[in-house]
Motif scaffolding. Structure first.
Motif, PDB file in Angstrom:
ATOM      1  N   THR A 180     -30.564  28.654  -1.873  1.00  0.00           N
ATOM      2  CA  THR A 180     -30.851  29.467  -3.059  1.00  0.00           C
ATOM      3  C   THR A 180     -30.086  28.993  -4.282  1.00  0.00           C
ATOM      4  N   SER A 181     -28.819  28.641  -4.114  1.00  0.00           N
ATOM      5  CA  SER A 181     -28.025  28.186  -5.266  1.00  0.00           C
ATOM      6  C   SER A 181     -28.608  26.920  -5.866  1.00  0.00           C
ATOM      7  N   TRP A 182     -29.050  25.990  -5.030  1.00  0.00           N
ATOM      8  CA  TRP A 182     -29.654  24.754  -5.537  1.00  0.00           C
ATOM      9  C   TRP A 182     -31.018  25.038  -6.165  1.00  0.00           C
ATOM     10  N   LEU A 183     -31.710  26.038  -5.642  1.00  0.00           N
ATOM     11  CA  LEU A 183     -32.978  26.444  -6.264  1.00  0.00           C
ATOM     12  C   LEU A 183     -32.742  26.996  -7.665  1.00  0.00           C
ATOM     13  N   ILE A 184     -31.731  27.847  -7.808  1.00  0.00           N
ATOM     14  CA  ILE A 184     -31.432  28.432  -9.115  1.00  0.00           C
ATOM     15  C   ILE A 184     -31.030  27.343 -10.107  1.00  0.00           C
ATOM     16  N   GLY A 185     -30.173  26.428  -9.668  1.00  0.00           N
ATOM     17  CA  GLY A 185     -29.736  25.360 -10.564  1.00  0.00           C
ATOM     18  C   GLY A 185     -30.868  24.460 -11.006  1.00  0.00           C
ATOM     19  N   SER A 186     -31.741  24.068 -10.078  1.00  0.00           N
ATOM     20  CA  SER A 186     -32.836  23.154 -10.419  1.00  0.00           C
ATOM     21  C   SER A 186     -33.913  23.846 -11.247  1.00  0.00           C
ATOM     22  N   ALA A 187     -34.322  25.055 -10.830  1.00  0.00           N
ATOM     23  CA  ALA A 187     -35.371  25.772 -11.562  1.00  0.00           C
ATOM     24  C   ALA A 187     -34.887  26.189 -12.945  1.00  0.00           C
ATOM     25  N   GLY A 188     -33.617  26.588 -13.051  1.00  0.00           N
ATOM     26  CA  GLY A 188     -33.091  26.998 -14.351  1.00  0.00           C
ATOM     27  C   GLY A 188     -33.001  25.852 -15.337  1.00  0.00           C
ATOM     28  N   THR A 189     -32.468  24.720 -14.891  1.00  0.00           N
ATOM     29  CA  THR A 189     -32.386  23.562 -15.784  1.00  0.00           C
ATOM     30  C   THR A 189     -33.776  23.029 -16.123  1.00  0.00           C
ATOM     31  N   LEU A 190     -34.730  23.239 -15.233  1.00  0.00           N
ATOM     32  CA  LEU A 190     -36.109  22.833 -15.526  1.00  0.00           C
ATOM     33  C   LEU A 190     -36.648  23.597 -16.730  1.00  0.00           C
ATOM     34  N   LEU A 191     -36.381  24.893 -16.789  1.00  0.00           N
ATOM     35  CA  LEU A 191     -36.823  25.696 -17.927  1.00  0.00           C
ATOM     36  C   LEU A 191     -36.092  25.297 -19.213  1.00  0.00           C
ATOM     37  N   LEU A 192     -34.789  25.029 -19.105  1.00  0.00           N
ATOM     38  CA  LEU A 192     -34.034  24.616 -20.288  1.00  0.00           C
ATOM     39  C   LEU A 192     -34.479  23.244 -20.780  1.00  0.00           C
ATOM     40  N   ASP A 193     -34.857  22.362 -19.858  1.00  0.00           N
ATOM     41  CA  ASP A 193     -35.368  21.052 -20.272  1.00  0.00           C
ATOM     42  C   ASP A 193     -36.678  21.195 -21.041  1.00  0.00           C
ATOM     43  N   MET A 194     -37.464  22.205 -20.726  1.00  0.00           N
ATOM     44  CA  MET A 194     -38.682  22.455 -21.493  1.00  0.00           C
ATOM     45  C   MET A 194     -38.337  22.773 -22.955  1.00  0.00           C
ATOM     46  N   THR A 195     -37.225  23.478 -23.158  1.00  0.00           N
ATOM     47  CA  THR A 195     -36.781  23.762 -24.524  1.00  0.00           C
ATOM     48  C   THR A 195     -36.374  22.483 -25.249  1.00  0.00           C
ATOM     49  N   ILE A 196     -35.728  21.580 -24.528  1.00  0.00           N
ATOM     50  CA  ILE A 196     -35.358  20.297 -25.134  1.00  0.00           C
ATOM     51  C   ILE A 196     -36.613  19.497 -25.486  1.00  0.00           C
ATOM     52  N   PHE A 197     -37.641  19.542 -24.636  1.00  0.00           N
ATOM     53  CA  PHE A 197     -38.901  18.879 -24.968  1.00  0.00           C
ATOM     54  C   PHE A 197     -39.510  19.479 -26.230  1.00  0.00           C
ATOM     55  N   ALA A 198     -39.389  20.799 -26.388  1.00  0.00           N
ATOM     56  CA  ALA A 198     -39.882  21.440 -27.610  1.00  0.00           C
ATOM     57  C   ALA A 198     -39.123  20.929 -28.829  1.00  0.00           C
ATOM     58  N   GLN A 199     -37.820  20.691 -28.688  1.00  0.00           N
ATOM     59  CA  GLN A 199     -37.053  20.133 -29.801  1.00  0.00           C
ATOM     60  C   GLN A 199     -37.496  18.713 -30.126  1.00  0.00           C
ATOM     61  N   PHE A 200     -37.815  17.937 -29.115  1.00  0.00           N
ATOM     62  CA  PHE A 200     -38.351  16.595 -29.383  1.00  0.00           C
ATOM     63  C   PHE A 200     -39.609  16.690 -30.227  1.00  0.00           C
ATOM     64  N   TRP A 201     -40.457  17.674 -29.959  1.00  0.00           N
ATOM     65  CA  TRP A 201     -41.701  17.827 -30.716  1.00  0.00           C
ATOM     66  C   TRP A 201     -41.434  18.359 -32.128  1.00  0.00           C
ATOM     67  N   ILE A 202     -40.549  19.340 -32.256  1.00  0.00           N
ATOM     68  CA  ILE A 202     -40.291  19.959 -33.558  1.00  0.00           C
ATOM     69  C   ILE A 202     -39.610  18.976 -34.502  1.00  0.00           C
ATOM     70  N   TYR A 203     -38.649  18.207 -33.975  1.00  0.00           N
ATOM     71  CA  TYR A 203     -37.866  17.306 -34.824  1.00  0.00           C
ATOM     72  C   TYR A 203     -38.372  15.870 -34.780  1.00  0.00           C
ATOM     73  N   ARG A 204     -39.602  15.659 -34.325  1.00  0.00           N
ATOM     74  CA  ARG A 204     -40.107  14.292 -34.165  1.00  0.00           C
ATOM     75  C   ARG A 204     -40.161  13.544 -35.489  1.00  0.00           C
ATOM     76  N   LYS A 205     -40.388  14.244 -36.614  1.00  0.00           N
ATOM     77  CA  LYS A 205     -40.501  13.580 -37.919  1.00  0.00           C
ATOM     78  C   LYS A 205     -39.137  13.235 -38.496  1.00  0.00           C
ATOM     79  N   ASN A 206     -38.083  13.770 -37.909  1.00  0.00           N
ATOM     80  CA  ASN A 206     -36.731  13.513 -38.430  1.00  0.00           C
ATOM     81  C   ASN A 206     -36.082  12.314 -37.760  1.00  0.00           C
ATOM     82  N   VAL A 207     -36.761  11.740 -36.762  1.00  0.00           N
ATOM     83  CA  VAL A 207     -36.206  10.559 -36.083  1.00  0.00           C
ATOM     84  C   VAL A 207     -36.523   9.330 -36.915  1.00  0.00           C
TER      85      VAL A 207
END
Length: 350
Positions: free
Chosen positions: A322-349
């Motif tokens: 369960t602990s490894w499930l929480i760690g992997s699934a949770g970081t998976l959701l947070l990585d989706m937020t980072i992907f959103a930042q890649f899209w939002i700030y794509r013109k600033n690169v």
């Protein structure tokens, strides 16, 4: 189960390579948050401790050690390019360093020449001749570009502006984005294919061994692997690992938000991490209890499992992980937020 776990292992083996190469190519590690790497390193340390205490398969323990070494390499790059600091503050740019402080003794015109020597006198004819020649030579190229209809007073001539959008530049930017997408997609497909190939080869070897064992040993007397055990200290390390993994993404998200850019951060780095976590979660849920696996290998389906044995073993396995499930699934959701930042700030690169 093994197909998912093999793909996850393949992704985690190469996950750090894109970011290490990106830092080396840019000669900078300003895109990464030091706090992010430090917390991730602590999470990997507890991952190693939990894996050893909980008695997971040797492959996962070896990978946990590998993650720790790769974290140290990334931290070493950050200290090498930034200096030994634990701050995520960005260094001052050259433009900021070049600004001079104005004082009472500073000249009003900073770039005015201080050469007060008298210039040589020129006659009116000598001074006017170069001026007329220069004026005509500078006007001649523009004369060829003037459209005939602009000779009318009602239609003023249109001059080109640097701020105008260059179609070729826009087209080049689109081609660059497409090339980046194809490169990342191809790398992801190759790594996943390598994982599937590894699963296929290991499955054939396992089936060959089971076929030999079928002739030598009866299904009832076949040796089963050690049952899933519950270690309290291994579980504590696993939950600490999950908390650290979840908290590690927050400094990186904040750094991207403050900079309004993801420049210096490898998209492939987080893409491999995302796919690795996703397939790891799927491999846990696709767990096959030992009794069912032995029954399938010897051709008895799930009949080797006793009443309630399949569900009890499956629940125990999920509880232990369960602990490894929480760690992997949770970081998976947070990585989706980072992907959103890649899209939002794509013109600033840049």
């Amino acid at each position: 189960m093994f197909a998912y776990s093999s793909i996850s292992i393949a992704c985690w083996i190469v996950v750090f390579s894109p970011q290490i190469i990106e830092n080396f190519r840019r000669h900078s590690a300003d895109g990464l948050s030091l706090i992010f790497l430090i917390i991730w390193l602590l999470g990997d340390v507890f991952n190693v401790i939990g894996a050893v205490l909980q008695g997971v398969i040797p492959t996962m323990t070896i990978l946990a050690v590998y993650y720790t070494i790769a974290d140290i390499v990334l931290l070493g790059q950050c200290f090498y390019y930034r200096g030994f600091t634990f701050s995520d503050a960005q260094p001052a740019t050259d433009d900021e360093n070049s600004v001079e402080e104005n004082t009472e003794d500073s000249p009003l015109l900073a770039h005015q020449s201080t050469d007060t020597r008298p210039s040589s006198r020129l006659t009116a004819a000598d001074a006017d001749q170069p001026r007329r020649s220069s004026s005509f030579s500078s006007f001649h190229p523009h004369l060829n570009q003037v459209d005939a209809r602009h000779l009318s007073p009602a239609t003023p001539p249109m001059t080109s502006s640097k701020s105008a959008v260059d179609p070729s530049a826009a087209h080049s930017g689109g081609k660059s984005s497409l090339r980046t997408f194809l490169t990342n997609f191809t790398a992801l497909v190759v790594v996943c294919a390598a994982g599937v190939l590894g699963w296929f080869l290991s499955t054939r070897a396992s089936d060959a061994h089971a076929s030999y064992q079928h002739h030598e040993t009866s299904p009832i007397s076949a040796n089963r692997t050690e049952e899933v055990r519950f270690d309290i200290w291994g579980q504590i390390s696993g939950y600490l690992c999950a908390v650290l993994y979840l908290g590690s993404r927050v400094p990186q998200l904040l750094l991207n938000y403050r900079r309004k850019s993801t420049e210096g951060v490898s998209l492939l780095f987080f893409l491999f991490a995302c796919v690795g976590n996703l397939t790891y979660v799927m491999s846990i849920f696709a767990f096959e209890p030992e009794c069912a696996r032995l029954g399938r290998q010897f051709g008895f389906g799930g009949q080797q499992c006793k009443a309630g044995e399949w569900s009890a073993e499956y629940r125990r396995y999920i509880l232990v992980n369960t602990s490894w499930l929480i760690g992997s699934a949770g970081t998976l959701l947070l990585d989706m937020t980072i992907f959103a930042q890649f899209w939002i700030y794509r013109k600033n690169v840049k």
